[in-house]
Each structure stands twice: as structure tokens, then as C-alpha cells.
Design a protein around this motif. Structure first.
Motif, PDB file in Angstrom:
ATOM      1  N   ALA A   1       0.810  -1.058   0.113  1.00 35.91           N
ATOM      2  CA  ALA A   1       0.072   0.059  -0.014  1.00 35.91           C
ATOM      3  C   ALA A   1       0.825   1.312   0.068  1.00 35.91           C
ATOM      4  N   CYS A   2       1.878   1.155   0.631  1.00 31.45           N
ATOM      5  CA  CYS A   2       2.671   2.365   0.995  1.00 31.45           C
ATOM      6  C   CYS A   2       3.749   2.569  -0.246  1.00 31.45           C
ATOM      7  N   ASP A   3       4.197   1.242  -0.824  1.00 29.06           N
ATOM      8  CA  ASP A   3       5.112   1.719  -2.007  1.00 29.06           C
ATOM      9  C   ASP A   3       6.196   2.309  -2.025  1.00 29.06           C
ATOM     10  N   GLY A   4       6.785   2.229  -0.877  1.00 26.13           N
ATOM     11  CA  GLY A   4       8.186   2.822  -0.555  1.00 26.13           C
ATOM     12  C   GLY A   4       8.022   4.311   0.033  1.00 26.13           C
ATOM     13  N   CYS A   5       6.673   4.699   0.148  1.00 23.85           N
ATOM     14  CA  CYS A   5       6.510   6.091   0.755  1.00 23.85           C
ATOM     15  C   CYS A   5       5.946   6.047   1.993  1.00 23.85           C
ATOM     16  N   LEU A   6       6.072   7.203   3.044  1.00 18.42           N
ATOM     17  CA  LEU A   6       5.493   7.070   4.425  1.00 18.42           C
ATOM     18  C   LEU A   6       4.052   6.836   4.427  1.00 18.42           C
ATOM     19  N   PRO A   7       3.173   6.307   5.380  1.00 26.15           N
ATOM     20  CA  PRO A   7       1.578   5.970   5.329  1.00 26.15           C
ATOM     21  C   PRO A   7       0.872   7.553   5.203  1.00 26.15           C
ATOM     22  N   ASN A   8      -0.114   7.560   4.600  1.00 27.58           N
ATOM     23  CA  ASN A   8      -0.693   8.773   4.436  1.00 27.58           C
ATOM     24  C   ASN A   8      -2.254   8.421   4.613  1.00 27.58           C
ATOM     25  N   VAL A   9      -3.336   9.278   4.469  1.00 27.00           N
ATOM     26  CA  VAL A   9      -4.734   9.096   4.374  1.00 27.00           C
ATOM     27  C   VAL A   9      -5.051   8.202   3.441  1.00 27.00           C
ATOM     28  N   ASP A  10      -4.652   8.376   2.072  1.00 29.58           N
ATOM     29  CA  ASP A  10      -5.026   7.345   1.286  1.00 29.58           C
ATOM     30  C   ASP A  10      -4.398   5.884   1.261  1.00 29.58           C
ATOM     31  N   THR A  11      -3.398   5.927   1.542  1.00 37.23           N
ATOM     32  CA  THR A  11      -2.813   4.471   2.031  1.00 37.23           C
ATOM     33  C   THR A  11      -3.076   3.817   3.009  1.00 37.23           C
ATOM     34  N   ILE A  12      -3.475   4.309   4.136  1.00 36.32           N
ATOM     35  CA  ILE A  12      -4.303   3.662   5.140  1.00 36.32           C
ATOM     36  C   ILE A  12      -5.695   3.082   4.918  1.00 36.32           C
TER      37      ILE A  12
END
Length: 515
Positions: free
Chosen positions: A358-369
């Protein structure tokens, strides 16, 4: 003349003493007996109480008899999560003896233990004649005062109008970056412990999680940070421990006013917390700040709807409530979730894979959670097995009717949230096992009836901070899972206990590795 004055004084003293006796008789004997009689006429029975203490002696006796058994079972059944019968054995015994609905008392407080089929009607009731028990502002007064967690009626309605909007989803979205940044010290600390341990960190995670949650509530709601509010949190924690140490002694008249060692310590902590909060308020009033929770509370204290409730009391009590609920409850839930994932490596792996994808190498955010469905299932199952609050209490301030039951004014409805969450007749024979897949099709399909799952409470008084709590849990768990793998330490002792919340008695100790 002097003799006449003596006679008058004697008469007044006699009348005063007689009035006191009548009041005590009403308070300790007549009122509880009258309430029990009205319930008994409807077929609702319960254990016979004693004067002054009610059923507290029975509860202590049953609990003491269970201690040895509980300690033995804790070490052999870590994957069996029937903590209700372990922590509250007296309720289990009375259910077996009197059925799913019974009445009992603590001190002069009369309670009605209600079954699941009555919960829906209670939850649908919007009348202000149903509210939080008065004992919360008395016995739990130093911790809760008359804030949103303990108040009722128009006072609570006013507080909710002020506080609830600050936790709507659009506001919570703006807190996500704060949550991610607040996690940085925790992640760095664990990395340092892993390095110092030669690749394996031996971490007591609940202590670090408490600091993390405290920092979020400080920044998001009060415009400060954990370091500035640290003393407030430490004193609230100390206050919580003292109150939980009083155990079952709720409703015993006058107990809160006796200058015992514990009461004196509570009063000093209460005074200190008040001073610290007012210092934060004073600093805020000197500067121009954006509208946040603290600013909303300050504005709400000026609108003239407080009655005899002073503006300072309004601010202090609601700040205490938010400070406590905003960090203690999330900390406890996150701790239990990590314990469960450490105990079930297959679920830990599945959720980690989902988070990384879900995060695909990025920090978690509203969309990914939002994409983390399995993580949501794990959180929901953990809160079913280990809800922060094991009971939902409601006091009836006027005669009311729920189903076929007439509940007289003054009775407290005791909703056994933890028991309902683990009832095999509702959840099936695997009710005491960790099985997140039961939530695969949502809460509505996980159980019948839907009111059997109420981790955030019920009705109009459902927890105002549930959106923030869920977002915070998803953020911290996503960051931990994407950076570390973990197992239970041999030092971990599975011992759920009741300390105003259901928490691990000895903490959660994990062996952690960097991924």
C-alpha cells in the motif's frame, strides 16, 4: 436565660443528629432496598448486599479465590483470550447463578447488569435522562471532574458540541503528518536498541507507545508537544494507578473525603495537574493561535452556558479528559495489537506485506491507510478481545423502560462490553481466539446482532475520538510493521488487568529485529 439557650442548642443538635440518621437510613438502606424491590418484582434477582458496602465483600472474596488459578492459567493459555472470567470472576459466577440479567450493588449504588439484547434499545435512547453515572464525578472526580467523559445532561451536550467537531474526519486528516512525525523518535529508539543488542532489541513497547500517543495529542489538540506536557501525563498516570488501586470500593459514602494517605496523594496530584493545565492555558492566551481543540475549549468556557461550573473548571476538566483518553486508550490498544501479532506470525507477515504494498516505498498517509483492509481487521479483532473499557455504564435519571424492563430512577445500567465481545453464543465457539478473518466482510457480518461489537461505546455518547484513534493506530502499526519484525520475549507474562482500562499488568515485552 442561659438555661433556655442550652435547651435550644440541645434541641437543634438533637434535630440535626436525627436528620443525619434519617438521611443515612435513606441513603444506605431505604433507597437501595426500594430500587432492588422494584427490580425483584420484575423477576430480576441478584446477590444479597450488606449495609454500607453492598456486594463489595462478595466480589473481593470471589476475586481472591481466583488469583492462584488465574496465575496458573496465564502461563499456559496465552493464545486463549478469555480475560473477562479472569478479571471479573464475580460477574461470571453471578451470570451462572442468576442469569444474563441481575442486580447487585457497590456501596449504596444499585446496578443492573444487562444482557446483549437490551443494548440496542439503550444505544437508541437519546434522552438526557440517561447519562454517565454520578459516581464518576465523585469517586473518579480527581481524574475526570465534570468533563465530557463523566458529565451528563445539558452540561455534557454543551461539551460535546464544542469538542466533537475537533475530531471529525476532515480534522483528523490534518493530523496524519503529525502522527508520522511523532513516530520518528520511537522508531529511532528501537533501531538504537536493536544495534546495541547485536541485531535484536529487547523492548518494552507500551512505555514508548505512551510517549508517542502523548506527543500526538499534545501537538494535534493543544499546540504543544510531549516534552511540555510530560508532567501532566505522568501525574495523570499516577492518579490512574492510585484510583485503580482502590479496586472495588466505589459508592461507599464518604470514602472520597476521608484524609487517607491515598486520598491525600490524589488531592495533591489533582491540584498539581490543575496548575499545570492552567499554565498551558495562560501561555495560549498570550499568543494568537489557530483554532484547535484547546482554543475551542477556551471559547466554549466563555459563552455563559456553564451555570455554576466555573470557566477554569470547565477548561481543566475537559483538558484532563482529552489528555487521558487521547493517549492512554490508544497506547493500550496498540500494545495489545503488537502482542497479538507477535503471537501470530502468519498474520504479522500478511499485514506487513499489505502495508508495504500500500505504501510502495512512501510513508503512510490518508490514502494508503484506507487500502489496509487486513490491518483494519486485525485492529477490530484486537479491540474485540481487549477493548480498552470493559463496561459501558449509564445512570437512569428518571424512570425509564427498555423492552419489557422498567428501570427506576437512580439505577445504573451496567453494559458488559467485554463479556458481550467474547460471548460464544454470539461469536461462535472460537470467540476467545484471535481470528481477524471474522471481520473480512465488515462488522455487520462479523456478528449478529450488530450491537455485540461496541469498542467505542454506544448511542449518542459514542467516543468522540474514535476517528483519531483508528488513524493513529493504523499509522503507528504501519510504520512498525514496515520497519521491524517481532516476537514475544521469554520475559513476557500474559496478565490482562483492570486499571480503569484493560491493560497488560507487566507490559508488553518484544524481541525486535530490523527488516
Amino acid at each position: 436565660m442561659e438555661l433556655h439557650l442550652v435547651e435550644i442548642c440541645f434541641t437543634l443538635a438533637f434535630l440535626g443528629f436525627t436528620s443525619l440518621l434519617v438521611h443515612l437510613y435513606y441513603l444506605l438502606i431505604w433507597k437501595p432496598r426500594s430500587l432492588r424491590s422494584k427490580l425483584l418484582k420484575q423477576g430480576i434477582k441478584g446477590p444479597p448486599p450488606s449495609i454500607l458496602y453492598g456486594n463489595i465483600p462478595d466480589m473481593k472474596k470471589i476475586q481472591s479465590a481466583m488469583v492462584t488459578t488465574i496465575e496458573t492459567v496465564e502461563q499456559t493459555q496465552q493464545h486463549h483470550h478469555d480475560c473477562f472470567s479472569k478479571i471479573f470472576p464475580y460477574f461470571k459466577q453471578w451470570i451462572d447463578e442468576y442469569g444474563p440479567m441481575f442486580t447487585y450493588s457497590t456501596g449504596n449504588i444499585q446496578l443492573l447488569y444487562v444482557p446483549c439484547d437490551m443494548v440496542k434499545e439503550i444505544g437508541l435512547c437519546t434522552s438526557l435522562n440517561l447519562g454517565k453515572p454520578i459516581y464518576l464525578t465523585k469517586d473518579r472526580g480527581p481524574l475526570f471532574g465534570h468533563g465530557i467523559l463523566s458529565s451528563s445532561g445539558l452540561q455534557w451536550e454543551h461539551q460535546r458540541k464544542i469538542i466533537a467537531p475537533e475530531f471529525y474526519m476532515d480534522k483528523v486528516k490534518g493530523m496524519i503528518n503529525i502522527m508520522v512525525k511523532s513516530a520518528t523518535p520511537l522508531l529511532k529508539s528501537w533501531e538504537n536498541q536493536i544495534e546495541a543488542g547485536g541485531g535484536i532489541g529487547h523492548v518494552k513497547v507500551d512505555e514508548d507507545l505512551r510517549s508517542f500517543s502523548a506527543d500526538i495529542i499534545s501537538k494535534a489538540c493543544f499546540g504543544s508537544n510531549y516534552s511540555r506536557g510530560k508532567e501532566i501525563f505522568l501525574r495523570l498516570r499516577a492518579l490512574q494507578k492510585i484510583m485503580s488501586g482502590r479496586g472495588l470500593l466505589i459508592g461507599v459514602p464518604g470514602l472520597s473525603y476521608i484524609p487517607t494517605k491515598n486520598n491525600k496523594e490524589m488531592w495533591n496530584l489533582q491540584k498539581g495537574i490543575r496548575s499545570l493545565i492552567l499554565e498551558v492555558v495562560k501561555e495560549r492566551q498570550k499568543e494568537k493561535s489557530e483554532m484547535d481543540l484547546l482554543q475551542s475549549i477556551l471559547e466554549g468556557s466563555k459563552n455563559g452556558e456553564l451555570g455554576r461550573y466555573s470557566a477554569d473548571d470547565f477548561v481543566v476538566d475537559n483538558c484532563k479528559n482529552i489528555y487521558f483518553a487521547g493517549h492512554e486508550t490508544t497506547t493500550t490498544s496498540a500494545s495489545w495489537i503488537l502482542m497479538l501479532l507477535a503471537s501470530h506470525p502468519e498474520w504479522q507477515t500478511r499485514v506487513r506485506d499489505e502495508v508495504i504494498q500500500a505504501c510502495d516505498g512512501c510513508l503512510p498517509n490518508v490514502d494508503t491507510i484506507r487500502k489496509m483492509k487486513m490491518l483494519t481487521m486485525v485492529i477490530q479483532e484486537a479491540m474485540r478481545l481487549y477493548p480498552v473499557a470493559p463496561f459501558v455504564p449509564r445512570e437512569v435519571f428518571a424512570d425509564m423502560k427498555f423492552g419489557d424492563i422498567h428501570v427506576p430512577k437512580g439505577v445504573i445500567l451496567w453494559i458488559p462490553l467485554l463479556s458481550i465481545h467474547q460471548d460464544p453464543t454470539i461469536w461462535g465457539p472460537d470467540a476467545h481466539l484471535f481470528k481477524p478473518e471474522r471481520f473480512a466482510q465488515g462488522i455487520g457480518n462479523a456478528c449478529k446482532p450488530p450491537q455485540a461489537y461496541i469498542p467505542f461505546g454506544i448511542g449518542p455518547r459514542v467516543c468522540v475520538g474514535q476517528n483519531m484513534a483508528m488513524a493513529e493506530l493504523k499509522i503507528i502499526l504501519a510504520l512498525i510493521l514496515s520497519n521491524f519484525s517481532f516476537t514475544l520475549s521469554p520475559q513476557y507474562r500474559h496478565s490482562p488487568s483492570f486499571s480503569l482500562v484493560i491493560e497488560p499488568r507487566y507490559g508488553i515485552v518484544l524481541l525486535i529485529k530490523k527488516i
